[in-house]
Design a protein around this motif. Structure first.
Motif, mmCIF file in Angstrom:
data_model
loop_
_atom_site.group_PDB
_atom_site.id
_atom_site.type_symbol
_atom_site.label_atom_id
_atom_site.label_comp_id
_atom_site.label_asym_id
_atom_site.label_seq_id
_atom_site.Cartn_x
_atom_site.Cartn_y
_atom_site.Cartn_z
ATOM 1 N N PRO A 57 14.547 -34.765 71.561
ATOM 2 C CA PRO A 57 13.206 -35.118 72.023
ATOM 3 C C PRO A 57 13.196 -35.548 73.485
ATOM 4 O O PRO A 57 13.936 -36.450 73.884
ATOM 5 N N VAL A 58 12.351 -34.899 74.300
ATOM 6 C CA VAL A 58 12.302 -35.177 75.740
ATOM 7 C C VAL A 58 10.891 -35.565 76.196
ATOM 8 O O VAL A 58 10.620 -35.624 77.386
ATOM 9 N N GLY A 59 9.981 -35.841 75.276
ATOM 10 C CA GLY A 59 8.598 -36.096 75.634
ATOM 11 C C GLY A 59 8.249 -37.575 75.694
ATOM 12 O O GLY A 59 9.100 -38.434 75.473
ATOM 13 N N PRO A 60 6.981 -37.861 75.998
ATOM 14 C CA PRO A 60 5.905 -36.905 76.281
ATOM 15 C C PRO A 60 6.063 -36.249 77.658
ATOM 16 O O PRO A 60 6.314 -36.946 78.653
ATOM 17 N N LEU A 61 5.945 -34.923 77.692
ATOM 18 C CA LEU A 61 6.016 -34.198 78.949
ATOM 19 C C LEU A 61 4.692 -34.319 79.690
ATOM 20 O O LEU A 61 3.625 -34.340 79.087
ATOM 21 N N GLU A 62 4.790 -34.390 81.000
ATOM 22 C CA GLU A 62 3.597 -34.458 81.850
ATOM 23 C C GLU A 62 3.815 -33.626 83.087
ATOM 24 O O GLU A 62 4.935 -33.462 83.554
ATOM 25 N N ALA A 63 2.720 -33.102 83.625
ATOM 26 C CA ALA A 63 2.801 -32.374 84.884
ATOM 27 C C ALA A 63 3.142 -33.333 86.015
ATOM 28 O O ALA A 63 2.708 -34.483 86.002
ATOM 29 N N PRO A 64 3.926 -32.882 87.001
ATOM 30 C CA PRO A 64 4.204 -33.742 88.159
ATOM 31 C C PRO A 64 2.904 -34.126 88.853
ATOM 32 O O PRO A 64 1.999 -33.308 89.007
ATOM 33 N N ALA A 65 2.811 -35.376 89.245
ATOM 34 C CA ALA A 65 1.564 -35.889 89.828
ATOM 35 C C ALA A 65 1.202 -35.179 91.128
ATOM 36 O O ALA A 65 0.029 -35.008 91.443
ATOM 37 N N ALA A 66 2.205 -34.741 91.864
ATOM 38 C CA ALA A 66 1.939 -34.204 93.201
ATOM 39 C C ALA A 66 1.706 -32.700 93.221
ATOM 40 O O ALA A 66 1.551 -32.113 94.279
ATOM 41 N N SER A 67 1.711 -32.054 92.048
ATOM 42 C CA SER A 67 1.559 -30.601 92.085
ATOM 43 C C SER A 67 0.832 -30.107 90.858
ATOM 44 O O SER A 67 0.780 -30.760 89.825
#
Length: 456
Positions: free
Chosen positions: A237-247
């Motif tokens: 388990p590697v989550g919760p995944l999130e988009a990078p804030a700067a892109s």
């Protein structure tokens, strides 16, 4: 003379061609690139074009921060119905396996991370000489239920066509969500018997290869799904995944409308109802009308994301008139930057279809849920939210199958008046944030994954 830098290890990432699958695998790809790997991200031609248009509309560029965007055919014609998940999925192996083998050989790729809904890609381990990791875009609990389907068939709960023979409550462990057999993901994925049969047959055919994967990467974390993770083979388990804030995540297939962010800035803290139903939910005219009236009836500010194909029963003129009517009280946008919305301090709750990405994003930002599932794994996620984690309530449809405006108003009041729900949401937010912070369980697991992919 200094030695030349070693090449970045190449990894191929292969999502199922749907928004809720493309996005988390793109978020994982950003993480891998950040740790020194090179990613070839394989969309279908259809979704590749949509992703590039969405990025160009948002950023004026189609460069997804160093990830190589490539595409292959999906086996459908230009007018094919790509919302027919069973039909789309059944044609992918014939369309993609040959080109994938050629791409792997030409690029000297050693690792493929394949969506578990594409686990026919396990064949590449034998035919193209790569190692294959699988990625789960749904909860560990739903993954465990998938592996449990053959036993449900043996026990007479389901038949091999996905029909329910005995509608009983299924709960594999005490901390996993109880779910009725009729709401199992592969049973409620389609109302068409032939599509259910096709999905169950694909599942029964591919289940045996899942334990052969080098690793099963999960967008979840140990603190919230430990019992379910224990039931999976080689889970990481590697989550919760999130988009990078700067892109931009480059995983969006619709252009995001950023106008909602300054609008949120102008709202009071903890006041806004955020409404979004993902990429597949379809409402008829009656359901849309009740929802619109219900949001008005709450008397609270609301942000409603209405993607272009959410309904065939109401035209643009109706939405334009509604926008004018609620101006100053509510905002309707086409596709919201959801992670930025959920992290905004003005958001009070999330009226959601309970897709797994939305569930993880809402949890990470401590937002209570008003659950309104549509199909597939969303009923299991609703059960997690309402019955296990205690961070939301669910709507109830009337005899027409519609949720009334009065129920919407009453459930919002119930949700926002429940201090216990708010406290539990805050507790799970802390647990989720800790898991992905430096040294947290998911952060450590990501480093294990990078090590595995790097030592080829």
């Amino acid at each position: 003379m200094a030695a030349p830098p070693s090449p970045r290890p190449p990894v191929m990432v292969l999502p199922f061609p749907a928004q809720g699958h493309v996005m988390p695998l793109m978020e994982l790809s950003h993480r891998l690139v950040g740790h020194g790997l090179e990613v070839d991200f394989v969309n279908t031609h259809y979704n590749h074009d949509r992703a590039l248009k969405a990025m160009a509309a948002e950023r004026g560029t189609v460069d997804p921060d160093g990830i190589h965007m490539v595409s292959l055919p999906d086996g459908m014609g230009p007018d094919g119905d790509r919302t027919d998940i069973a039909l789309l999925g059944s044609g992918l192996p014939a369309a993609m396996l040959g080109p994938l083998k050629e791409m792997i050989r030409s690029k000297k790729i050693k690792w493929v991370i394949a969506d578990v809904s594409m686990c026919w890609a396990m064949e590449l381990a034998a035919t193209a000489g790569v190692r294959v990791a699988l990625f789960s875009t749904f909860s560990a609990a739903v993954f465990a239920l998938r592996l449990h389907v053959p036993k449900l068939i043996d026990d007479g709960v389901l038949d091999e066509s996905g029909n329910v023979r005995r509608n009983e409550t299924i709960q594999l462990t005490p901390k996993m969500p109880p779910i009725e057999a009729a709401e199992l993901p592969w049973v409620c994925l389609s109302s068409l018997p032939e599509r259910r049969r096709l999905m169950i047959q694909i599942l029964l055919k591919t289940n045996p290869v899942i334990p052969l994967a080098a690793i099963v990467i999960c967008n979840t974390f140990e603190g919230i799904e430990s019992e379910a993770l224990d039931l999976l083979p080689n889970a990481l388990p590697v989550g919760p995944l999130e988009a990078p804030a700067a892109s931009s995540s480059a995983g969006q297939l619709w252009p995001e409308d950023p106008v909602c962010l300054p609008w949120l800035d102008a709202q009071a803290r903890g006041s806004v109802i955020y409404v979004a139903f993902g990429s597949f939910t379809v409402f008829d005219a009656a359901r849309v009308q009740e929802l619109a009236d219900g949001l008005e009836l709450t008397g609270r500010p609301f942000l409603w994301a209405v993607r272009p194909n959410i309904t065939a029963g109401i035209g643009e003129e109706w939405f334009d008139a509604f926008k004018l009517r609620v101006e100053g009280k509510g905002l309707v946008v086409g596709w919201a930057p959801q992670q930025r919305v959920l992290s905004h301090p003005s958001v009070a709750c999330f009226v959601s279809h309970c897709g797994w990405n939305s569930t993880m994003e809402g949890m990470l930002h401590g937002v209570p849920f008003l659950c309104w599932p549509y199909f597939a794994d969303q009923f299991a996620n609703q059960s997690y939210i309402c019955n296990v984690w205690g961070t939301g309530v669910k709507v109830h449809a009337d005899e027409r199958g519609a949720v009334t405006k009065e129920d919407i108003k009453n459930k919002v009041e119930q949700l926002l008046g429940d201090d216990g729900i708010k406290a539990r949401a805050a507790t799970w937010k802390d647990a989720a944030s800790t898991s992905i912070a430096e040294g947290g369980s998911s952060d450590q697991n990501l480093l294990k994954l990078v090590k595995l992919l790097t030592h080829q």
